[in-house]
Structures are given as structure tokens and as C-alpha cells.
Design a protein around this motif. Structure first.
Motif, PDB file in Angstrom:
ATOM      1  N   SER A   1       0.827  -1.208   0.000  1.00  0.00           N
ATOM      2  CA  SER A   1       0.000   0.000   0.000  1.00  0.00           C
ATOM      3  C   SER A   1       0.863   1.261   0.000  1.00  0.00           C
ATOM      4  N   SER A   2       2.002   1.223   0.678  1.00  0.00           N
ATOM      5  CA  SER A   2       2.913   2.374   0.659  1.00  0.00           C
ATOM      6  C   SER A   2       3.475   2.585  -0.737  1.00  0.00           C
ATOM      7  N   TRP A   3       3.751   1.478  -1.414  1.00  0.00           N
ATOM      8  CA  TRP A   3       4.303   1.556  -2.760  1.00  0.00           C
ATOM      9  C   TRP A   3       3.379   2.320  -3.698  1.00  0.00           C
ATOM     10  N   ALA A   4       2.094   2.075  -3.567  1.00  0.00           N
ATOM     11  CA  ALA A   4       1.114   2.683  -4.471  1.00  0.00           C
ATOM     12  C   ALA A   4       1.123   4.206  -4.404  1.00  0.00           C
ATOM     13  N   ASN A   5       1.425   4.769  -3.227  1.00  0.00           N
ATOM     14  CA  ASN A   5       1.365   6.219  -3.055  1.00  0.00           C
ATOM     15  C   ASN A   5       2.737   6.877  -2.910  1.00  0.00           C
ATOM     16  N   ALA A   6       3.803   6.102  -3.058  1.00  0.00           N
ATOM     17  CA  ALA A   6       5.151   6.611  -2.815  1.00  0.00           C
ATOM     18  C   ALA A   6       5.721   7.321  -4.038  1.00  0.00           C
ATOM     19  N   ASN A   7       6.586   8.300  -3.767  1.00  0.00           N
ATOM     20  CA  ASN A   7       7.321   8.924  -4.860  1.00  0.00           C
ATOM     21  C   ASN A   7       8.567   8.075  -5.150  1.00  0.00           C
TER      22      ASN A   7
ATOM     23  N   LYS B   1      11.807   8.458  -4.644  1.00  0.00           N
ATOM     24  CA  LYS B   1      12.774   8.326  -3.541  1.00  0.00           C
ATOM     25  C   LYS B   1      12.243   7.372  -2.466  1.00  0.00           C
ATOM     26  N   GLU B   2      10.965   7.484  -2.154  1.00  0.00           N
ATOM     27  CA  GLU B   2      10.358   6.584  -1.166  1.00  0.00           C
ATOM     28  C   GLU B   2      10.349   5.138  -1.671  1.00  0.00           C
ATOM     29  N   ARG B   3      10.117   4.972  -2.946  1.00  0.00           N
ATOM     30  CA  ARG B   3      10.140   3.621  -3.527  1.00  0.00           C
ATOM     31  C   ARG B   3      11.546   3.031  -3.458  1.00  0.00           C
ATOM     32  N   GLU B   4      12.547   3.867  -3.703  1.00  0.00           N
ATOM     33  CA  GLU B   4      13.924   3.394  -3.598  1.00  0.00           C
ATOM     34  C   GLU B   4      14.233   2.932  -2.167  1.00  0.00           C
ATOM     35  N   LYS B   5      13.746   3.687  -1.191  1.00  0.00           N
ATOM     36  CA  LYS B   5      13.959   3.309   0.208  1.00  0.00           C
ATOM     37  C   LYS B   5      13.226   2.017   0.560  1.00  0.00           C
TER      38      LYS B   5
ATOM     39  N   MET C   1      11.503 -15.039   4.776  1.00  0.00           N
ATOM     40  CA  MET C   1      11.375 -13.613   4.462  1.00  0.00           C
ATOM     41  C   MET C   1      11.833 -13.362   3.028  1.00  0.00           C
ATOM     42  N   ALA C   2      12.888 -14.025   2.614  1.00  0.00           N
ATOM     43  CA  ALA C   2      13.401 -13.836   1.255  1.00  0.00           C
ATOM     44  C   ALA C   2      12.342 -14.209   0.220  1.00  0.00           C
ATOM     45  N   ASN C   3      11.612 -15.286   0.452  1.00  0.00           N
ATOM     46  CA  ASN C   3      10.563 -15.683  -0.494  1.00  0.00           C
ATOM     47  C   ASN C   3       9.485 -14.622  -0.604  1.00  0.00           C
ATOM     48  N   LYS C   4       9.079 -14.043   0.520  1.00  0.00           N
ATOM     49  CA  LYS C   4       8.063 -12.985   0.496  1.00  0.00           C
ATOM     50  C   LYS C   4       8.588 -11.762  -0.258  1.00  0.00           C
ATOM     51  N   VAL C   5       9.833 -11.390   0.014  1.00  0.00           N
ATOM     52  CA  VAL C   5      10.421 -10.225  -0.641  1.00  0.00           C
ATOM     53  C   VAL C   5      10.561 -10.466  -2.136  1.00  0.00           C
ATOM     54  N   LEU C   6      11.046 -11.643  -2.523  1.00  0.00           N
ATOM     55  CA  LEU C   6      11.211 -11.940  -3.942  1.00  0.00           C
ATOM     56  C   LEU C   6       9.881 -11.868  -4.687  1.00  0.00           C
ATOM     57  N   SER C   7       8.850 -12.391  -4.078  1.00  0.00           N
ATOM     58  CA  SER C   7       7.520 -12.338  -4.690  1.00  0.00           C
ATOM     59  C   SER C   7       7.056 -10.895  -4.864  1.00  0.00           C
ATOM     60  N   LEU C   8       7.235 -10.092  -3.831  1.00  0.00           N
ATOM     61  CA  LEU C   8       6.825  -8.689  -3.908  1.00  0.00           C
ATOM     62  C   LEU C   8       7.668  -7.927  -4.929  1.00  0.00           C
ATOM     63  N   LEU C   9       8.982  -8.170  -4.957  1.00  0.00           N
ATOM     64  CA  LEU C   9       9.832  -7.501  -5.943  1.00  0.00           C
ATOM     65  C   LEU C   9       9.446  -7.873  -7.367  1.00  0.00           C
ATOM     66  N   TRP C  10       9.081  -9.118  -7.576  1.00  0.00           N
ATOM     67  CA  TRP C  10       8.649  -9.555  -8.902  1.00  0.00           C
ATOM     68  C   TRP C  10       7.388  -8.798  -9.314  1.00  0.00           C
ATOM     69  N   ASP C  11       6.439  -8.690  -8.385  1.00  0.00           N
ATOM     70  CA  ASP C  11       5.203  -7.956  -8.671  1.00  0.00           C
ATOM     71  C   ASP C  11       5.490  -6.490  -8.968  1.00  0.00           C
ATOM     72  N   ILE C  12       6.411  -5.907  -8.219  1.00  0.00           N
ATOM     73  CA  ILE C  12       6.775  -4.502  -8.421  1.00  0.00           C
ATOM     74  C   ILE C  12       7.410  -4.311  -9.795  1.00  0.00           C
ATOM     75  N   ALA C  13       8.338  -5.192 -10.134  1.00  0.00           N
ATOM     76  CA  ALA C  13       9.053  -5.061 -11.410  1.00  0.00           C
ATOM     77  C   ALA C  13       8.118  -5.150 -12.602  1.00  0.00           C
TER      78      ALA C  13
ATOM     79  N   ASP D   1       2.245  -2.045 -13.630  1.00  0.00           N
ATOM     80  CA  ASP D   1       1.989  -1.080 -14.697  1.00  0.00           C
ATOM     81  C   ASP D   1       2.429   0.336 -14.343  1.00  0.00           C
ATOM     82  N   ASP D   2       2.531   0.645 -13.050  1.00  0.00           N
ATOM     83  CA  ASP D   2       2.794   2.022 -12.644  1.00  0.00           C
ATOM     84  C   ASP D   2       4.256   2.312 -12.317  1.00  0.00           C
ATOM     85  N   ALA D   3       5.142   1.337 -12.468  1.00  0.00           N
ATOM     86  CA  ALA D   3       6.556   1.555 -12.147  1.00  0.00           C
ATOM     87  C   ALA D   3       7.286   2.140 -13.347  1.00  0.00           C
ATOM     88  N   ASP D   4       8.193   3.082 -13.067  1.00  0.00           N
ATOM     89  CA  ASP D   4       8.997   3.615 -14.161  1.00  0.00           C
ATOM     90  C   ASP D   4      10.210   2.704 -14.375  1.00  0.00           C
TER      91      ASP D   4
END
Length: 94
Positions: free
Chosen positions: A28-34, A36-40, A57-69, A72-75
Motif C-alpha cells: 500500500s505504501s508503494w502505491a502512493n510513494a514517490n 525516492k520513497e520507492r527506492e527506500k 522472508m526472502a521468499n516474500k520479498v522476492l515475490s513482492l519484488l517480482w510484482d513490483i518489477a 503497470d505504474d513503475a517507471d
């Protein structure tokens, strides 16, 4: 100690439900972050995964990073950073 350091330390004491909630908060933070906040957020997620000894924890992070990458809204810069973080985690965990 900044907020990210505190979260990184506390996350290891979280129950499964609390950890799931943390990742919902990341999303949810990702959706509204600028940018710099996304980088953090990416840095915090990468740190959590690299400190993981059993892989949960690594599995959860990898899944989330894959979704982020592949969202549609990521530059392009953020997509590259998410994929680099994904690779670093995979490399670290081998």
C-alpha cells in the motif's frame, strides 16, 4: 536509528500475521510513494531478505519484488532497481 533500521530489526520478531501485515503495508505504501520513497522501500525489502537465514522472508520479498518489477505504474528506473534487488537476493541466498 532511522525507521527502516527499526523495522528491519523488529521484523525478525514478528509473528506470521504481523509479517503478512508488514508486506501489505509495503504494497500500500508503494502505491502512493514517490521515486525516492520507492527506492527506500526497495532497499529495506532487500535488507530483510539478505538477513534471512531460513528463506521465509526472502521468499516474500522476492515475490513482492517480482510484482513490483512487472507492475503497470513503475517507471524504468524502479523496475531496474527491483530486478537488481531480486538478483542480489537470489545470488546471496545460493
Amino acid at each position: 536509528m532511522n525507521k527502516a533500521d527499526l523495522i528491519a530489526k523488529l521484523a525478525w520478531s514478528f509473528s506470521s500475521d504481523q509479517l503478512n501485515h508488514l508486506f501489505v503495508c509495503f504494497q500500500s505504501s508503494w502505491a502512493n510513494a514517490n521515486k525516492k520513497e520507492r527506492e527506500k522501500l526497495l532497499e529495506l525489502m532487500r535488507r530483510l531478505a539478505e538477513d534471512d537465514k531460513d528463506g521465509s522472508m526472502a521468499n516474500k520479498v522476492l515475490s513482492l519484488l517480482w510484482d513490483i518489477a512487472y507492475s503497470d505504474d513503475a517507471d524504468v528506473d524502479i523496475i531496474d532497481q527491483a530486478l537488481i534487488a531480486h538478483f542480489k537476493i537470489l545470488d546471496y541466498c545460493r
